[in-house]
Motif scaffolding. Structure first.
Motif, PDB file in Angstrom:
ATOM      1  N   ARG A 170      -5.117  -2.876   1.622  1.00 23.05           N
ATOM      2  CA  ARG A 170      -4.592  -4.045   0.801  1.00 23.05           C
ATOM      3  C   ARG A 170      -3.843  -5.061   1.612  1.00 23.05           C
ATOM      4  O   ARG A 170      -3.749  -6.183   1.685  1.00 23.05           O
ATOM      5  CB  ARG A 170      -3.849  -3.939  -0.572  1.00 23.05           C
ATOM      6  N   CYS A 228     -11.188  -0.805   0.921  1.00 22.51           N
ATOM      7  CA  CYS A 228     -10.404  -0.420  -0.375  1.00 22.51           C
ATOM      8  C   CYS A 228     -11.165   0.608  -1.228  1.00 22.51           C
ATOM      9  O   CYS A 228     -10.675   1.395  -1.795  1.00 22.51           O
ATOM     10  CB  CYS A 228      -9.828  -1.848  -1.164  1.00 22.51           C
ATOM     11  N   THR A 276     -11.731  -5.400   2.036  1.00 25.71           N
ATOM     12  CA  THR A 276     -12.225  -5.230   0.833  1.00 25.71           C
ATOM     13  C   THR A 276     -13.173  -3.919   0.472  1.00 25.71           C
ATOM     14  O   THR A 276     -13.029  -3.181  -0.355  1.00 25.71           O
ATOM     15  CB  THR A 276     -12.639  -6.326   0.199  1.00 25.71           C
ATOM     16  N   PHE A 296       0.393  -6.574  -0.698  1.00 24.08           N
ATOM     17  CA  PHE A 296      -0.520  -7.828  -0.370  1.00 24.08           C
ATOM     18  C   PHE A 296       0.195  -8.735   0.037  1.00 24.08           C
ATOM     19  O   PHE A 296       0.073  -9.566   0.962  1.00 24.08           O
ATOM     20  CB  PHE A 296      -1.341  -7.911  -1.558  1.00 24.08           C
ATOM     21  N   VAL A 313      -8.119  -5.276  -7.944  1.00 24.81           N
ATOM     22  CA  VAL A 313      -7.178  -4.064  -8.187  1.00 24.81           C
ATOM     23  C   VAL A 313      -6.486  -3.837  -9.488  1.00 24.81           C
ATOM     24  O   VAL A 313      -6.269  -2.949 -10.115  1.00 24.81           O
ATOM     25  CB  VAL A 313      -5.997  -4.187  -6.962  1.00 24.81           C
ATOM     26  N   ARG A 320      -8.888 -10.186  -5.289  1.00 18.36           N
ATOM     27  CA  ARG A 320      -7.378 -10.239  -5.582  1.00 18.36           C
ATOM     28  C   ARG A 320      -7.348  -9.550  -7.056  1.00 18.36           C
ATOM     29  O   ARG A 320      -6.493  -8.726  -7.605  1.00 18.36           O
ATOM     30  CB  ARG A 320      -6.646 -11.510  -5.718  1.00 18.36           C
ATOM     31  N   ILE A 347       0.966  -1.827  -4.537  1.00 14.98           N
ATOM     32  CA  ILE A 347      -0.018  -2.339  -3.789  1.00 14.98           C
ATOM     33  C   ILE A 347      -0.727  -3.542  -4.075  1.00 14.98           C
ATOM     34  O   ILE A 347      -1.217  -4.675  -3.602  1.00 14.98           O
ATOM     35  CB  ILE A 347      -1.359  -1.191  -4.223  1.00 14.98           C
ATOM     36  N   THR A 348      -0.480  -3.980  -5.611  1.00 15.08           N
ATOM     37  CA  THR A 348      -1.145  -5.337  -6.262  1.00 15.08           C
ATOM     38  C   THR A 348      -0.135  -6.405  -5.803  1.00 15.08           C
ATOM     39  O   THR A 348      -0.382  -7.428  -5.814  1.00 15.08           O
ATOM     40  CB  THR A 348      -1.170  -4.996  -7.815  1.00 15.08           C
TER      41      THR A 348
END
Length: 171
Positions: free
Chosen positions: A89, A76, A73, A38, A12, A9, A33-34
Motif C-alpha cells: 500500500r 496487494c 496493486t 497510503f 481496500v 484506492r 492501511i487505508t
C-alpha cells in the motif's frame, strides 16, 4: 489513468472485511492501511514528482507512476500477511502520487487556454468513475474469485495501461 488511480484506492475499503478475515488483522491495522500508510507516501511524493515532471518527459513520468502503483496493486493481492500488505500500500501511494502532476501538465500542454477548462473537467471525472467502478467491479470479482483477485485484475489492467500510455501518448 486517473480512473485506475481511484479504482485501486477503493478496493481496500470495499474489500475490508474479507481482507481482515483473510489476513487476520485488526480494525486499527486496517485503518492504517487505508489511511496513514497510503497517505504518508502519497502526500509527500506528489510535490517532488511534479518538480520532476516539469523537468523531464511527462508522459514517461505518468507511465512509470502508473506501472509502479499497478505493480504494487498486484502485490496487494499477493500479500501473505499484514506487513506485506503495508509495504504494497505504501508503494501504491508512492506510485499514485505520480499520476496527477504530469497529467495536469500534459493537459495544459495539449489544450489551448480556450479548451483547457473542458479538458480538465473531463479529466476530473476520473475519481468518480474510478470509485464507482471499484465498487461495482471490485465487489463482483471478489464475490466470484475472492478478495485477492480484484487487486490482481486491476493491477494487470494498470500495467497494460501504463505501456499503452507510453506507446500512444505524445508529449
Amino acid at each position: 489513468v486517473y480512473v485506475l488511480n481511484f479504482l485501486d484506492r477503493q478496493l481496500v475499503s470495499i474489500l475490508a472485511k474479507p481482507i481482515q478475515d483473510g489476513l487476520q488483522i485488526t480494525d486499527s491495522q486496517l485503518g492504517r492501511i487505508t489511511g496513514f500508510y497510503f497517505a504518508m507516501f502519497y502526500c509527500f511524493i506528489a510535490i517532488p514528482v511534479g518538480f520532476f515532471a516539469d523537468r523531464t518527459n511527462r508522459v514517461s513520468v505518468l507511465s512509470l507512476a502508473c506501472a509502479i502503483w499497478s505493480g504494487a496493486t498486484v502485490a496487494c493481492g499477493l500479500a501473505a500477511n499484514y506487513s506485506q500488505l503495508v509495504v504494497a500500500r505504501m508503494v501504491v501511494g508512492f506510485g499514485e502520487a505520480g499520476g496527477v502532476p504530469p497529467s495536469y501538465a500534459i493537459i495544459t500542454d495539449t489544450y489551448p487556454p480556450g479548451r483547457r477548462a473542458a479538458a480538465l473537467g473531463i479529466f476530473n471525472l476520473g475519481p468518480a468513475i474510478g470509485a464507482a467502478a471499484g465498487v461495482a467491479f471490485g465487489a463482483a470479482i471478489a464475490g466470484s474469485f475472492g478478495w485477492r483477485m480484484p487487486f490482481i485484475v486491476v493491477g494487470v489492467i494498470g500495467i497494460v495501461t501504463a505501456v499503452a500510455v507510453k506507446l500512444i501518448v505524445r508529449e
